[in-house]
Write an enzyme that holds these catalytic residues in place. Structure first.
Site, PDB file in Angstrom:
ATOM      1  CG  HIS A 135      -2.171  -0.827   1.014  1.00  0.00           C
ATOM      2  ND1 HIS A 135      -3.131  -0.544   0.063  1.00  0.00           N
ATOM      3  CD2 HIS A 135      -2.586  -1.954   1.650  1.00  0.00           C
ATOM      4  CE1 HIS A 135      -4.084  -1.439   0.129  1.00  0.00           C
ATOM      5  NE2 HIS A 135      -3.782  -2.320   1.074  1.00  0.00           N
ATOM      6  CG  ASP A 185      -1.917   4.734  -3.376  1.00  0.00           C
ATOM      7  OD1 ASP A 185      -0.968   3.953  -3.561  1.00  0.00           O
ATOM      8  OD2 ASP A 185      -2.849   4.501  -2.587  1.00  0.00           O
TER       9      ASP A 185
END
Length: 397
Positions: A142, A172
């Site tokens: 992540h 991200d």
């Protein structure tokens, strides 16, 4: 928007196989700019963002924003009939964006090589945590993990408390989403010149690593390794935030001599209580201590008033709710109202892009899973019987 200019990317057709944040944010940018984005979703395993609170209508606020301006086609790619639909779509759609781990799309029969055999001009963008090569290619991760491995997280936070998670998803979005869009548009320009498609390998860890443009490149050339509160921009100098009398925070960023001089004058600090050079840690500590003591004497509102007309790079640390009411952000129209099919309105963060002739346009929020399945398949020329057969096969068992 003028009818003569439907969108800067009008004419680009994108098949979007992504989920969660990086891919949907990237295709949202493309859709806002006019691209035809068709989202491919599993009919019974919806994207997790659909369930994130708060709920708006049949979905969530997050999903409604990240998937605005997109249509939704529900396909179970394990079914041969669903793969047939993808093969027919690829004849018409010229960009594919996916976010699975390496090899997943290949195993499903819809990977780059399979789709390129149908459309040789296909631009295929794969967004992953670690890229298509290397020992971590199949590893889960992540945003926090990508920032940790890239060397960025190590220098965040405070010396006493250690690294701190960021409140936004830097790897991200700044890594995966933005680099995907840049790569796609570069590939589109190349294809316009050559007719050639290509595979785009976007690693969020790679992209995060490359964001270290200042201190990273300095260290590569023999400069000091960045530690928490050791650099010019991470708390090692007076460039920092300071607590006010009412427990709020003031950002002080006037690195240039003229800005620092004016900042100290407004704060009531005698000129140069300590050297302002980042190469003088002891001088920086004295300067920061003087600024901290001065800032603690008044409330945030008082400092806002004192600096409101000053050219000094000093601003209040606002909450999101306060930022929404700030005259600068309100003037820039960074929040918009988007209508759902039932007429209800959803407040969304608007596109920050400003194009004078072909500005972004938000037409509708994210839709229900498979809201356009029948429409899309019928546009491909599928008979009613063929559509019904696929829909039946995809019913929950």
């Amino acid at each position: 928007m003028s009818e003569a200019h439907p969108g800067a990317l009008s004419g680009l057709k994108v098949l979007d196989f992504t989920t969660l944040l990086p891919g949907p944010y990237a295709t949202m940018i493309l859709a806002d700019l006019g691209a035809d984005v068709l989202r491919i979703e599993h009919p019974t395993r919806p994207d997790l963002t659909r369930r994130m609170p708060p709920q708006v209508g049949n979905s969530s606020a997050v999903h409604g924003t990240l998937n605005r301006n997109k249509r939704s086609l529900a396909l179970d790619l394990k079914l041969p009939q669903a793969r047939e639909a993808v093969y027919e779509l690829v004849e018409q759609y010229d960009i594919v964006v996916e976010q699975f781990r390496p090899g997943v799309m290949d195993r499903l029969g819809v990977g780059f090589e399979s789709l390129r055999s149908i459309n040789s001009a296909l631009i295929y963008c794969a967004i992953t945590g670690y890229g298509q090569t290397g020992p971590y290619r199949d590893r889960a991760g992540h945003d926090l993990n990508y920032l940790a491995l890239s060397g960025i997280l190590h220098a965040s936070g405070r010396t006493a408390s250690g690294p701190a998670p960021f409140p936004i998803q830097v790897a991200d979005v700044a890594g995966g989403s933005h680099h995907a869009v840049m790569s796609i548009l570069a590939a589109v320009i190349h294809r316009m010149q050559s007719g050639e498609g290509q595979f785009l390998d976007i690693s969020m860890t790679d992209a995060a690593f490359a964001l270290q443009a200042l201190d990273g490149n300095s260290e590569l050339s023999g400069g000091p390794a960045l530690q928490p509160e050791s650099g010019m921009l991470n708390g090692g100098t007076f460039y920092d935030v300071y607590e006010t009398a009412d427990g709020r925070w003031l950002s002080v960023g006037g690195l240039e001599p003229q800005f620092l001089k004016r900042t100290l004058e407004v704060l009531g600090i005698p000129p140069e209580p300590g050297p302002s050079s980042p190469q003088d840690p002891s001088g920086q500590r004295r300067l920061k201590q003087a600024i901290a003591e001065a800032v603690r004497k008044h409330s945030l509102k008082e400092w806002e008033q004192r600096f409101s007309e000053e050219d000094a790079c000093v601003e209040p640390v606002l909450t999101l709710a306060e930022a929404l009411e700030h005259p600068q952000l309100k003037t820039r129209r960074l929040v918009t109202q988007v209508a759902h099919a039932d007429g209800s309105l959803q407040t969304q963060i608007a596109s920050p892009l400003r194009l004078s002739v072909t500005p972004p346009q938000i037409r509708h929020p994210g839709t229900d899973v498979g809201a356009h399945t029948r429409e899309v398949l019928e546009q491909l020329g599928w008979s009613s019987e063929r559509v019904e057969k696929l829909l039946e096969l995809q019913l929950p068992r």
